[in-house]
Design an enzyme around this catalytic site. Structure first.
Site, PDB file in Angstrom:
ATOM      1  CE  LYS A 232      -3.365  -2.839   1.205  1.00 42.68           C
ATOM      2  NZ  LYS A 232      -2.722  -4.209   0.440  1.00 42.68           N
ATOM      3  N   GLY A 233       0.709   2.313  -0.696  1.00 38.64           N
ATOM      4  CA  GLY A 233       1.415   3.436  -0.747  1.00 38.64           C
ATOM      5  C   GLY A 233       2.472   3.655  -1.911  1.00 38.64           C
ATOM      6  CB  CYS A 234       3.560   1.283  -4.473  1.00 38.06           C
ATOM      7  SG  CYS A 234       5.210   0.877  -3.464  1.00 38.06           S
ATOM      8  CD  GLN A 235       2.053   7.332  -9.688  1.00 34.77           C
ATOM      9  OE1 GLN A 235       3.327   7.595  -9.699  1.00 34.77           O
ATOM     10  NE2 GLN A 235       1.078   8.282  -9.990  1.00 34.77           N
ATOM     11  CB  SER A 236       4.287   1.034 -10.026  1.00 30.28           C
ATOM     12  OG  SER A 236       5.076   1.110  -9.056  1.00 30.28           O
TER      13      SER A 236
END
Length: 141
Positions: A53-57
């Site tokens: 969670k918290g990754c754009q990809s």
């Protein structure tokens, strides 16, 4: 007796590797190359629960405890992010849980990644580190 190099040794090796490159274009190429060398992650491990969670990809992280050491597998749909994940796996996989939890991954700063990553990638990198430390704390006990 496990002869696995410690986090500091592996971090210093990465810093040395990056010091061979004169510019950031070459350093990004190296990060991409590291991502290409990351061992493939089995499709069945790429579940919703293992997404960071918290990754754009999209980034998947699988952690397991073998004989008191934490081993990580990671993958991403973005090649630069996969390279960043590869660096973290290289440094943290095979380490003792308490060492992972307590480590300050200063190689990120020494390489210059903090100032050269887009904010979204930096956030993703921090999210990966946070999850790896959390996994080590949970499954390390």
């Amino acid at each position: 007796m496990n002869n696995h190099p410690n986090i500091a040794t592996l971090s210093n090796q990465l810093v040395e590797d990056f010091s061979l490159f004169d510019n950031w274009e070459d350093k990004y190429e190296y990060i991409i190359d590291l991502g290409k060398k990351l061992p493939p992650m089995a499709a069945e491990l790429k579940t919703e629960e293992r997404k960071i969670k918290g990754c754009q990809s999209t980034v998947w992280l699988y952690s397991e405890n073998k004989d008191g050491r934490i081993y990580f597998q990671a993958d991403s749909d973005a090649i630069i992010v996969k390279g960043l994940a590869s660096m973290l796996v290289k440094v943290l996989s095979g380490q003792k849980p308490e060492d992972i939890v307590l480590t300050n991954l200063d190689f990120i700063e020494k390489i210059g990644l903090k100032s050269h990553l887009a904010q979204t990638r930096a956030n993703g990198l921090n999210a990966m580190i946070k999850q790896m430390k959390l996994d080590a704390a949970i499954i390390g006990n």
